[in-house]
Design a protein around this motif. Structure first.
Motif, short mmCIF file in Angstrom:
data_model
loop_
_atom_site.label_atom_id
_atom_site.label_comp_id
_atom_site.label_asym_id
_atom_site.label_seq_id
_atom_site.Cartn_x
_atom_site.Cartn_y
_atom_site.Cartn_z
N THR A 70 44.08 33.28 39.86
CA THR A 70 44.99 32.15 39.72
C THR A 70 44.21 30.83 39.77
O THR A 70 44.47 29.91 39.00
CB THR A 70 46.05 32.17 40.86
N HIS A 97 50.35 35.20 32.10
CA HIS A 97 50.71 35.31 33.52
C HIS A 97 51.17 33.92 34.00
O HIS A 97 50.78 32.90 33.42
CB HIS A 97 49.47 35.76 34.29
N ALA A 99 50.10 32.32 36.33
CA ALA A 99 48.92 31.52 36.73
C ALA A 99 48.47 30.61 35.60
O ALA A 99 47.72 29.65 35.81
CB ALA A 99 47.79 32.45 37.15
N VAL A 172 41.85 38.78 33.63
CA VAL A 172 42.04 39.38 34.97
C VAL A 172 42.35 40.87 34.88
O VAL A 172 41.88 41.66 35.69
CB VAL A 172 43.14 38.59 35.74
N SER A 193 39.29 38.38 38.42
CA SER A 193 39.69 38.51 39.82
C SER A 193 39.23 39.85 40.37
O SER A 193 39.52 40.90 39.78
CB SER A 193 41.21 38.40 39.90
N HIS A 195 40.03 41.77 42.95
CA HIS A 195 40.89 42.85 43.47
C HIS A 195 41.51 43.71 42.37
O HIS A 195 42.13 44.73 42.65
CB HIS A 195 41.96 42.29 44.42
N1 PLP Z 1 46.25 36.72 35.43
C1 PLP Z 1 46.71 37.97 35.24
C2 PLP Z 1 46.80 38.50 33.85
C3 PLP Z 1 47.09 38.76 36.32
O1 PLP Z 1 47.54 39.99 36.11
C4 PLP Z 1 46.99 38.21 37.62
C5 PLP Z 1 47.45 38.99 38.79
O2 PLP Z 1 48.29 39.86 38.69
C6 PLP Z 1 46.49 36.91 37.77
C7 PLP Z 1 46.13 36.19 36.66
C8 PLP Z 1 46.32 36.31 39.13
O3 PLP Z 1 45.20 36.85 39.78
P1 PLP Z 1 45.03 36.69 41.37
O4 PLP Z 1 45.94 37.66 42.00
O5 PLP Z 1 43.60 37.03 41.63
O6 PLP Z 1 45.33 35.29 41.70
#
Ligand code: PLP
Length: 372
Positions: A70, A97, A99, A172, A193, A195
């Motif tokens: 994010t 997303h 984000a 991500v 990311s 995780h």
């Molecule tokens: N972008 C996408 C495509 C995602 O699937 C996610 C999380 O599900 C994110 C961004 C956000 O990542 P984070 O959880 O590391 O903030």
């Protein structure tokens, strides 16, 4: 418990955890300090940056550590725009997303021109619309988190550059799951990311082909060349590098395993009498299975699966009166009757055939109950 929500997060890799422990215990020095005690933290950061860069064929100085996907997305969307006037034009796909979508909305509210690119029924970018966008910056996700669709990123980046725009991809869901070569793709920015690829939570990175285009978004100290202040999370950065290297080495084997599991699940569902659609394009993230069951309620299905110890996601969010279909399912124009009954099963390297058979069995019974 059967964990089938690997697109939401993944289990921390054991080797990644072991590599992190010394930096949480003995080697706790602040990487910015000049004394010898901090040398090992500094070296760990350097090694991790090199490892991560080599996994996506970048140069180490092009990797900037952040706290999550994010943050990487917000940095590139808002950081770039806010260092230009409101005549800076931003275009993103409709199925990004939140984000990406929410920072874009914020920019729109303060006068920036924002453009949302439509997709077809499988979630692929509308090529005609894309070719005709007039924008300074375009962001299209590498792979969609809800339906798994992988975009033709190399081609989209080429078109964006021909039209004079910088190109970012939110990767991500893709990093560590499909091969990514940023030089070959010729992209300007990429978000990732840890995780999502068996690394720890709360750590991510932003790839920037030319980091001089970025302004500091988190301001303070001089970490990350003055571009992202804050004492480095050494243990998590080390864990992220180990997890990414391991996943990248296993990409083909993991893909084969996930596709085999997909076949087991889909074969079992097809032999039952239930009416369902699988969403997404032919080219998808391995193991990402978005299914829409006619006449069902996704939230209800999630709870029935949960009662049997199975973790999945929905493609719809329920409030007490009505089920809200997600923006992704709306964008692909999925029939409401199916869209409301959508769940996402995301399988990973730790899932087994027995688990998948159990998921299919419980799913068939649950859909049957709902359609009574
Ligand atoms: N972008 C996408 C495509 C995602 O699937 C996610 C999380 O599900 C994110 C961004 C956000 O990542 P984070 O959880 O590391 O903030």
């Amino acid at each position: 418990m059967i964990y089938a929500d690997n697109a939401a997060t993944t289990r921390l890799d054991d080797e990644a955890l072991n590599a992190m422990l010394p930096y949480l215990r003995e080697q706790y020095g602040n990487a910015s300090q000049p004394y010898s005690f901090s040398r090992s933290a500094k070296k760990a950061l350097k090694d991790a940056r090199e490892t991560i860069a080599s996994c996506i064929n970048a140069n180490p100085e092009q990797i900037l550590f952040t706290s999550c996907g994010t943050e990487s997305d917000n940095w590139v969307i808002k950081g770039l725009a806010l260092s230009h006037s409101t005549s800076w034009r931003v275009a993103v796909s409709e199925i990004e997303h939140h984000a990406i979508l929410n920072p874009c909305k914020q920019l729109g509210k303060i006068g920036y021109k924002t453009n949302y690119i439509p997709v077809d029924n499988s979630g692929l970018i509308d090529r005609h619309h894309f070719e005709n966008i007039k924008s300074d910056f375009i962001s299209v996700m590498f792979a969609n988190n809800e339906i798994g669709t992988i975009q033709p990123i190399k081609e989209l980046s080429r078109i964006a550059h021909c039209n004079g725009a910088l190109f970012h991809t939110d990767a991500v869901q893709a990093v560590g799951h499909v091969q990514i070569d940023v030089k070959d793709l010729d992209i300007d920015f990429l978000s990732a990311s840890a995780h999502k690829f068996n690394g720890p939570k709360g750590i991510g990175f932003l790839y920037a082909k030319d980091s001089s285009l970025l302004k500091a978004f988190v301001c303070g100290g001089s970490q990350e060349n003055g571009l992202r202040a804050g004492t480095e999370n050494v243990a998590s950065i080390v864990g992220m590098a180990v997890a990414l290297k391991r996943n990248c080495e296993e990409i083909e084997a993991n893909k084969k395993h996930s596709m085999m599991l997909e076949d087991v699940l889909l074969d079992a569902l097809k032999t039952s009498e239930i009416d369902f659609i699988r969403n997404g394009a032919r080219d998808r993230i391995p193991g990402n299975i978005s299914l829409s069951f006619k006449g069902c309620d996704g939230e209800g299905l999630l709870h029935l699966l949960d009662l049997n110890g199975i973790c999945v996601s929905t493609g719809s969010a329920c409030d007490s009166r009505n089920t809200q279909v997600s923006h992704v399912l709306k964008a692909i124009c999925l029939d409401e009757d199916y869209a409301r009954g959508t769940i996402r099963i995301s399988l990973g390297k730790n899932n087994t055939v027995d688990e998948v058979r159990k998921i299919a069995e419980v799913l068939v019974k649950s859909v049957g109950k709902m359609n009574l």
